[in-house]
Design an enzyme around this catalytic site. Structure first.
Site, PDB file in Angstrom:
ATOM      1  N   GLU A 201       0.825  -1.223   0.000  1.00  0.00           N
ATOM      2  CA  GLU A 201       0.000   0.000   0.000  1.00  0.00           C
ATOM      3  C   GLU A 201       0.850   1.260   0.000  1.00  0.00           C
ATOM      4  OE1 GLU A 201      -3.194  -0.222   2.896  1.00  0.00           O
ATOM      5  OE2 GLU A 201      -4.329  -1.492   1.545  1.00  0.00           O
ATOM      6  N   GLU A 382      -5.369  -8.458  -1.386  1.00  0.00           N
ATOM      7  CA  GLU A 382      -6.147  -8.271  -0.158  1.00  0.00           C
ATOM      8  C   GLU A 382      -7.587  -7.947  -0.522  1.00  0.00           C
ATOM      9  OE1 GLU A 382      -4.814  -5.528   2.864  1.00  0.00           O
ATOM     10  OE2 GLU A 382      -2.719  -6.121   2.584  1.00  0.00           O
TER      11      GLU A 382
HETATM   12  C1  BGP Z   1      -4.652  -2.900   4.461  1.00  0.00           C
HETATM   13  C2  BGP Z   1      -3.346  -3.384   5.005  1.00  0.00           C
HETATM   14  C3  BGP Z   1      -3.413  -4.590   5.867  1.00  0.00           C
HETATM   15  C4  BGP Z   1      -4.724  -4.831   6.565  1.00  0.00           C
HETATM   16  C5  BGP Z   1      -5.957  -4.396   5.823  1.00  0.00           C
HETATM   17  C6  BGP Z   1      -7.239  -4.354   6.625  1.00  0.00           C
HETATM   18  O1  BGP Z   1      -4.657  -1.509   4.439  1.00  0.00           O
HETATM   19  O2  BGP Z   1      -2.408  -3.633   3.983  1.00  0.00           O
HETATM   20  O3  BGP Z   1      -2.262  -4.626   6.653  1.00  0.00           O
HETATM   21  O4  BGP Z   1      -4.728  -4.659   7.898  1.00  0.00           O
HETATM   22  O5  BGP Z   1      -5.789  -3.146   5.215  1.00  0.00           O
HETATM   23  O6  BGP Z   1      -7.291  -3.188   7.402  1.00  0.00           O
HETATM   24  P1  BGP Z   1      -7.657  -3.206   8.926  1.00  0.00           P
HETATM   25  O7  BGP Z   1      -6.725  -4.171   9.570  1.00  0.00           O
HETATM   26  O8  BGP Z   1      -7.447  -1.829   9.394  1.00  0.00           O
HETATM   27  O9  BGP Z   1      -9.060  -3.628   8.991  1.00  0.00           O
END
Ligand code: BGP
Length: 491
Positions: A201, A382
């Site tokens: 990201e 993701e």
């Molecule tokens: C993305 C990241 C992850 C992950 C995901 C979900 O931004 O790459 O590391 O955590 O989001 O977000 P969150 O954990 O805040 O729900």
């Protein structure tokens, strides 16, 4: 409708949210080790100590981080809980977790390497053998179980020493340390690992925890990003030389973005907002800054610090594929000021308990946008639903809401492949095993097919237990995706 036989199905994780073992086997401290737990109401923070001994807190959210005051040194303070220290202890549960994922049918597993496990300060000449051995073990196990490793080299964290001594990605010294770290990884794991992501990201990271910079202003940020672009390009060039056949991507936070109305000013704002993401992908995929970059720098008051040779470095290390996270969409009007994960309410969509609009069609839209623009293979690395799960009296977890979310998104993904002709390498769901939330530091925001017995303060047995969605996903993978069409009578 199915996915191609070569399609990679699996899950995605990040070390500071999943691994734990923060002081095991010589690991050095990392920037996320000072980050506390939090919630939507009480955002997490980075704790630091001032020269007079007082403890302070800086907001660590990478979407709107505070700067650290001059003279502040990150510290672990009494009275706080730091989720990265234990996370959900993949450090000791890796065999069990990998075996469950293989049993579900996964043929890929995305994980990040903790830089400070390999180079505890980032500045050493020689790597930490015990840290390398940990990843040897898990990579060998993945391969034995038939899972392709997908490695994130830098998932929003770096050794804290590089942050303290050099202001993290502000410094070109961090580029050299990163390339040294990459060389060790490529030489050690290169024969077994084909897919690499240089940064996670990269269009969303900002501030101390994610970039190691004490300041979060635009000038600091855009220079830090430039250094990350150079580091990524150098890593790609080196990786291709050391590992013929290796494929490199970087990962982008990729919400779909819609104009709030057909008012021309809203549509124009939408275009500009989209460029906030394209700025990163264009530069890393094409190997040069896009023409509109000047407009971004001017509007933000940034004078980019470049050096002779930078242009060639960027041109020599372009990416082989584009990977991204997709959770939600955003709406933008001429009046809204948004970052990559917020915007106006979309009246046509429902939101998760954490306020993220659920938009499966937006996934198909983004896949098409990216493929039209770049004609490079894509990889969804993701996508998933953060939700509160309840363990029933009989011990089961009936997460039908997660099945619905995944089914709807996978259907749109399959339409993009089969109808629109998008070339997609695979799909790794975030996160196959429950882990700590990045944005809030909570445990109750769960994503997994596999439940972990642990609460927001780290209490629990850490026992793993499969949810209803696990069996469903197993059928989806076994049927090459055909299973997602069975509900609601569709075929
Ligand atoms: C993305 C990241 C992850 C992950 C995901 C979900 O931004 O790459 O590391 O955590 O989001 O977000 P969150 O954990 O805040 O729900």
């Amino acid at each position: 409708m199915k996915v191609p036989g070569t399609f990679l199905w699996g899950g995605a994780t990040a070390s500071f949210q999943y691994e734990g073992g923060y002081q095991e086997d010589g690991r050095g401290l990392s920037t996320h080790d000072f980050e506390t737990d939090g919630s939507v109401e009480h955002p997490r923070c980075n704790t630091y100590r001032m020269p007079d001994g007082t403890i302070g807190e800086a907001k660590s959210s990478f979407f709107a981080p505070d700067s650290l005051p001059d003279g502040a040194v990150p510290c672990v303070a009494d009275g706080y809980y730091y989720p990265s220290h234990q996370a959900v202890d993949f450090y000791r549960h890796w065999k069990e977790d990998l075996s469950l994922l293989a049993e579900m049918g996964s043929n890929v597993f995305r994980f990040s390497i903790s830089w400070s496990r390999i180079f505890p300060t980032g500045d050493e000449d020689q790597p930490n053998e015990a840290g390398l051995k940990f990843y040897d073990n898990i990579i060998e196990e993945m391969i034995r179980l038939g899972m392709e490793p997908l490695i994130t080299i830098h998932h929003d964290e770096l050794p804290v020493y590089l942050a303290e001594q050099y202001d993290g990605w502000s410094s070109r010294h961090t580029i050299d340390c990163y390339v040294k770290y990459c060389k060790v990884l490529f030489e050690r794991y290169g024969k077994k690992c084909r897919y690499w992501l240089t940064f996670n990201e990269i269009n969303a990271v900002r501030g101390f925890a994610a970039c190691g910079t004490h300041k979060s202003d635009n000038q600091t940020h855009y220079n830090a990003v430039h250094n990350m672009f150079l580091a990524s390009a150098k890593a790609v060039k080196l990786g291709h030389a050391i590992m013929p056949g290796a494929m490199f991507g970087a990962m982008y936070a990729s919400s779909a973005i819609y104009p709030a109305t057909c008012k021309p000013e809203d549509v124009f704002s939408h275009m500009r907002q989209r460029r906030e993401t394209y700025y990163f992908i264009d530069t890393m995929v094409r190997g040069y800054y896009p023409s509109y970059a000047k407009d971004i720098w001017t509007r933000r008051g940034v004078t980019l610090h470049t050096e002779p040779g930078d242009t060639e470095i960027l041109a020599d290390g372009t990416l082989d594929f584009i990977s991204f996270s997709y959770y939600r969409s955003n709406v933008i009007s001429a009046e809204t000021k948004v970052n990559v994960i917020s915007g106006d309410q979309n009246p046509y969509l429902e939101s998760t308990p954490w306020g993220w609009p659920v938009d499966p069609v937006g996934l198909r839209y983004v896949l098409n946008e990216f493929y039209d623009r770049y004609q490079k293979p894509l990889f969804i690395v993701e996508n998933g639903l953060g939700a509160i799960d309840t363990v029933e009296e009989d011990g089961s977890i009936q997460d039908d809401y997660r099945i619905n979310y995944l089914r709807d998104h996978l259907r749109e993904m399959m339409k993009a492949i089969n109808i629109d002709g998008v070339e997609l390498l695979g799909y790794t769901m975030w996160a196959p095993v429950d882990l700590v939330s990045l944005s809030t530091g909570e445990m109750k925001k769960r994503y997994g097919f596999i439940y972990v017995d642990m609460d927001d303060k780290g209490h629990g047995t850490l026992e793993r237990k499969v949810k209803k969605s696990y069996s469903w996903m197993k059928e989806v993978i076994a049927s090459q995706g055909e299973r997602v069409w069975l509900e609601n009578g569709q075929k």
